[in-house]
Design a protein around this motif. Structure first.
Motif, PDB file in Angstrom:
ATOM      1  N   UNK A  87       0.813  -1.215   0.000  1.00 23.75           N
ATOM      2  CA  UNK A  87       0.000   0.000   0.000  1.00 23.75           C
ATOM      3  C   UNK A  87       0.847   1.266   0.000  1.00 23.75           C
ATOM      4  N   UNK A  88       2.015   1.209   0.636  1.00 20.27           N
ATOM      5  CA  UNK A  88       2.880   2.383   0.761  1.00 20.27           C
ATOM      6  C   UNK A  88       4.323   1.939   0.578  1.00 20.27           C
ATOM      7  N   UNK A  89       5.065   2.706  -0.202  1.00 22.05           N
ATOM      8  CA  UNK A  89       6.490   2.471  -0.375  1.00 22.05           C
ATOM      9  C   UNK A  89       7.193   3.815  -0.252  1.00 22.05           C
ATOM     10  N   UNK A  90       8.002   3.944   0.779  1.00 28.06           N
ATOM     11  CA  UNK A  90       8.734   5.184   1.010  1.00 28.06           C
ATOM     12  C   UNK A  90      10.225   4.932   0.874  1.00 28.06           C
ATOM     13  N   UNK A  91      10.863   5.728   0.044  1.00 20.85           N
ATOM     14  CA  UNK A  91      12.300   5.656  -0.136  1.00 20.85           C
ATOM     15  C   UNK A  91      12.921   6.565   0.921  1.00 20.85           C
ATOM     16  N   UNK A  92      13.148   6.004   2.101  1.00 22.38           N
ATOM     17  CA  UNK A  92      13.633   6.800   3.228  1.00 22.38           C
ATOM     18  C   UNK A  92      14.507   5.936   4.127  1.00 22.38           C
ATOM     19  N   UNK A  93      15.346   6.604   4.893  1.00 26.15           N
ATOM     20  CA  UNK A  93      16.167   5.912   5.882  1.00 26.15           C
ATOM     21  C   UNK A  93      15.279   5.442   7.028  1.00 26.15           C
ATOM     22  N   UNK A  94      15.315   4.171   7.383  1.00 27.27           N
ATOM     23  CA  UNK A  94      14.415   3.637   8.404  1.00 27.27           C
ATOM     24  C   UNK A  94      14.493   4.333   9.757  1.00 27.27           C
ATOM     25  N   UNK A  95      15.695   4.636  10.226  1.00 25.11           N
ATOM     26  CA  UNK A  95      15.810   5.257  11.539  1.00 25.11           C
ATOM     27  C   UNK A  95      15.183   6.655  11.550  1.00 25.11           C
ATOM     28  N   UNK A  96      15.457   7.447  10.534  1.00 31.52           N
ATOM     29  CA  UNK A  96      14.860   8.787  10.450  1.00 31.52           C
ATOM     30  C   UNK A  96      13.343   8.684  10.325  1.00 31.52           C
ATOM     31  N   UNK A  97      12.863   7.727   9.547  1.00 28.54           N
ATOM     32  CA  UNK A  97      11.417   7.542   9.381  1.00 28.54           C
ATOM     33  C   UNK A  97      10.768   7.110  10.689  1.00 28.54           C
ATOM     34  N   UNK A  98      11.443   6.245  11.439  1.00 25.74           N
ATOM     35  CA  UNK A  98      10.920   5.803  12.734  1.00 25.74           C
ATOM     36  C   UNK A  98      10.741   6.989  13.670  1.00 25.74           C
ATOM     37  N   UNK A  99      11.734   7.830  13.721  1.00 31.07           N
ATOM     38  CA  UNK A  99      11.661   9.028  14.576  1.00 31.07           C
ATOM     39  C   UNK A  99      10.539   9.965  14.119  1.00 31.07           C
ATOM     40  N   UNK A 100      10.423  10.173  12.818  1.00 35.78           N
ATOM     41  CA  UNK A 100       9.387  11.058  12.286  1.00 35.78           C
ATOM     42  C   UNK A 100       7.989  10.497  12.557  1.00 35.78           C
ATOM     43  N   UNK A 101       7.820   9.188  12.388  1.00 38.09           N
ATOM     44  CA  UNK A 101       6.518   8.562  12.671  1.00 38.09           C
ATOM     45  C   UNK A 101       6.154   8.695  14.141  1.00 38.09           C
ATOM     46  N   UNK A 102       7.123   8.491  15.011  1.00 35.57           N
ATOM     47  CA  UNK A 102       6.868   8.613  16.452  1.00 35.57           C
ATOM     48  C   UNK A 102       6.474  10.041  16.804  1.00 35.57           C
ATOM     49  N   UNK A 103       7.165  11.009  16.233  1.00 39.83           N
ATOM     50  CA  UNK A 103       6.881  12.414  16.531  1.00 39.83           C
ATOM     51  C   UNK A 103       5.509  12.840  16.018  1.00 39.83           C
ATOM     52  N   UNK A 104       5.070  12.253  14.900  1.00 34.07           N
ATOM     53  CA  UNK A 104       3.807  12.662  14.288  1.00 34.07           C
ATOM     54  C   UNK A 104       2.614  11.824  14.721  1.00 34.07           C
ATOM     55  N   UNK A 105       2.825  10.819  15.543  1.00 33.34           N
ATOM     56  CA  UNK A 105       1.758   9.867  15.890  1.00 33.34           C
ATOM     57  C   UNK A 105       0.891  10.329  17.052  1.00 33.34           C
ATOM     58  N   UNK A 106      -0.342   9.872  16.978  1.00 31.92           N
ATOM     59  CA  UNK A 106      -1.299  10.035  18.059  1.00 31.92           C
ATOM     60  C   UNK A 106      -1.685   8.626  18.479  1.00 31.92           C
ATOM     61  N   UNK A 107      -1.641   8.310  19.773  1.00 27.23           N
ATOM     62  CA  UNK A 107      -1.990   6.954  20.197  1.00 27.23           C
ATOM     63  C   UNK A 107      -3.408   6.571  19.749  1.00 27.23           C
ATOM     64  N   UNK A 108      -3.542   5.336  19.318  1.00 28.36           N
ATOM     65  CA  UNK A 108      -4.853   4.867  18.885  1.00 28.36           C
ATOM     66  C   UNK A 108      -5.719   4.612  20.110  1.00 28.36           C
ATOM     67  N   UNK A 109      -7.018   4.694  19.919  1.00 27.72           N
ATOM     68  CA  UNK A 109      -7.960   4.442  21.017  1.00 27.72           C
ATOM     69  C   UNK A 109      -7.970   2.955  21.337  1.00 27.72           C
TER      70      UNK A 109
END
Length: 111
Positions: A87-109
């Protein structure tokens, strides 16, 4: 283990299960617990710098996948193995992406 802090932050930020697979036995490694069953129930799986290979049963199942990986060969393999389930393919460095995802995330209910 350079990914460990990023993985922990991602799990805390999203409230979703996050699994790090380092074993060459992958899902079949007893030290991973019942991760195989968890993966089989997943609606979506995000691979952060993890090649889709035998350790993940080549992605068999109904889940849709997101791959975050800069290597074109690994991207091509995922496209081939998953087809429309990629569904999604991102050409990105995994560690940087992990940090960005964590910073942008909202915990699910909670369910």
């Amino acid at each position: 283990r350079p990914y460990q802090p990023g993985i922990a932050a991602l799990a805390a930020a999203t409230g979703l299960p996050v699994v790090m697979t380092e074993s060459p036995r992958g899902l079949a490694d007893p030290s991973n617990g019942d991760v195989g069953a968890l993966l089989a129930q997943a609606d979506a799986v995000v691979l952060l710098g993890k090649q889709l290979d035998f350790t993940l049963r080549f992605g068999r199942g109904a889940a849709r996948f997101a791959l975050i990986e800069p290597d074109p060969a690994i991207q091509a393999r995922a496209r081939h193995l998953l087809g429309e389930r990629l569904a999604v393919l991102l050409d990105a460095a995994p560690l940087a992406a992990t940090r960005a995802l964590a910073a942008a995330s909202t915990p699910r209910a909670a369910d």
